[in-house]
Design a protein around this motif. Structure first.
Motif, PDB file in Angstrom:
ATOM      1  N   LEU A  33       0.809  -1.170   0.069  1.00  0.00           N
ATOM      2  CA  LEU A  33       0.002  -0.019  -0.159  1.00  0.00           C
ATOM      3  C   LEU A  33       0.956   1.323  -0.125  1.00  0.00           C
ATOM      4  N   GLY A  55     -10.660   4.891  -0.750  1.00  0.00           N
ATOM      5  CA  GLY A  55     -10.119   3.562  -1.248  1.00  0.00           C
ATOM      6  C   GLY A  55      -8.979   3.217  -0.462  1.00  0.00           C
ATOM      7  N   SER A  58     -10.322   2.262   3.043  1.00  0.00           N
ATOM      8  CA  SER A  58     -11.188   1.180   3.050  1.00  0.00           C
ATOM      9  C   SER A  58     -10.199  -0.183   3.071  1.00  0.00           C
ATOM     10  N   SER A  59      -9.340   0.074   2.110  1.00  0.00           N
ATOM     11  CA  SER A  59      -8.292  -0.918   1.601  1.00  0.00           C
ATOM     12  C   SER A  59      -7.472  -1.279   3.140  1.00  0.00           C
ATOM     13  N   ARG A  62      -9.678  -2.628   5.938  1.00  0.00           N
ATOM     14  CA  ARG A  62     -10.157  -4.260   5.891  1.00  0.00           C
ATOM     15  C   ARG A  62      -9.091  -5.336   5.883  1.00  0.00           C
ATOM     16  N   LEU A 144      -6.841   1.970  -6.187  1.00  0.00           N
ATOM     17  CA  LEU A 144      -7.306   2.738  -4.982  1.00  0.00           C
ATOM     18  C   LEU A 144      -8.333   3.689  -5.135  1.00  0.00           C
ATOM     19  N   ILE A 147     -11.399   1.243  -5.907  1.00  0.00           N
ATOM     20  CA  ILE A 147     -11.539   0.486  -4.360  1.00  0.00           C
ATOM     21  C   ILE A 147     -12.666   1.604  -3.770  1.00  0.00           C
ATOM     22  N   THR A 151     -16.469   0.760  -2.642  1.00  0.00           N
ATOM     23  CA  THR A 151     -16.774   0.835  -1.323  1.00  0.00           C
ATOM     24  C   THR A 151     -18.259   1.920  -1.120  1.00  0.00           C
ATOM     25  N   TYR A 192      -9.065  -7.364  -5.681  1.00  0.00           N
ATOM     26  CA  TYR A 192      -9.085  -6.929  -4.426  1.00  0.00           C
ATOM     27  C   TYR A 192     -10.163  -7.617  -3.632  1.00  0.00           C
ATOM     28  N   LEU A 196      -9.092  -9.889  -0.227  1.00  0.00           N
ATOM     29  CA  LEU A 196      -9.658  -9.786   0.913  1.00  0.00           C
ATOM     30  C   LEU A 196     -10.250 -11.126   1.589  1.00  0.00           C
TER      31      LEU A 196
END
Length: 240
Positions: A33, A55, A58-59, A62, A144, A147, A151, A192, A196
């Motif tokens: 990241l 993004g 949230s990434s 999680r 990102l 993502i 979300t 993604y 997860l």
């Protein structure tokens, strides 16, 4: 003279801010990241926006779920942002505002650059962001950002997310509206979601190991206590 910050500079900055070691199964998540955010930050076409912020948040949240010690998560996230010269509170605030928006209107209204969001807190800023993205030929797409869009969709219409056909069609529509690379959006989000699931499995396995270890320690402690009681001298019984 080239003053562009390098990946090594960013990593050095990160570990200056967050000095505690990072648990092994999470270290790769954090560093990937970090590198992804770094490469975007030095790209001339990249511009921060609240969807990207969502993004990132949230990434991080999680993939870092279940991290111990819990309080280190705040330090790690802050270090990620500060290593890039960014404000972690702005990321959090923009992400939270967008999450709140997502629960108040439909997914279609949220991602439409011509939608009527101005009456909602943060709605005008999001609408202007979407209009700028749709109008720009140099918008720097990122995983990102995708993502962040995903979300929004999860919060605004969770039932749609569960339906693969509807989800795919909606993402196609978003891609067409904002001129995003449709295939890349779909692939990035598939990866993604897959990652997860893998991370959740790794976290569950780690939790099982920790629980088993804790149980063994408790059993050893109990056995030691029982042995101590058994070995303790007993008072002689009084004579009749």
């Amino acid at each position: 003279m080239n003053n562009v910050r390098t990946v090594s500079d960013t990593k050095r900055n990160f570990y200056t801010v967050h000095t505690r070691p990072i648990n092994s199964i999470y270290r790769r998540v954090v560093e990937e990241l970090m590198v992804e955010m770094h490469l975007l930050s030095v790209n001339v076409d990249f511009h921060y926006d609240p969807i990207y912020a969502l993004g990132v948040v949230s990434s991080f949240d999680r993939f870092m779920k279940g991290y111990r010690p819990e309080q280190d998560k705040v330090s790690i996230f802050n270090a990620l942002c500060q290593a890039l010269g960014a404000d972690p509170q702005k990321y959090r605030q923009d992400a939270e505002q967008l999450k709140t928006l997502a629960t108040q209107v439909s997914a279609q209204e949220l991602i439409s650059p011509t939608g009527q969001l101005s009456s909602l807190e943060g709605g005008q800023a999001l609408q202007e962001t979407l209009q700028a993205i749709a109008a720009s030929s140099k918008f720097k797409y990122s995983r990102l950002f995708a993502i962040g869009l995903f979300t929004i969709l999860e919060l605004a219409d969770p039932e749609m997310v569960k339906d693969e056909k509807q989800r795919t069609e909606f993402l196609k529509q978003v891609g067409a509206t904002l001129h995003l690379p449709e295939d890349k959006v779909q692939k990035d989000l598939e990866l993604y979601r897959s990652n997860l699931e893998k991370m959740a499995q790794a976290q569950a396995a780690m939790e099982d190991i920790l629980n088993a270890d804790r149980k063994q320690r408790e059993q050893r402690a109990q056995a030691k206590s029982e042995a101590a009681i058994a070995d303790a001298p007993r008072d002689e019984a009084p004579s009749a």
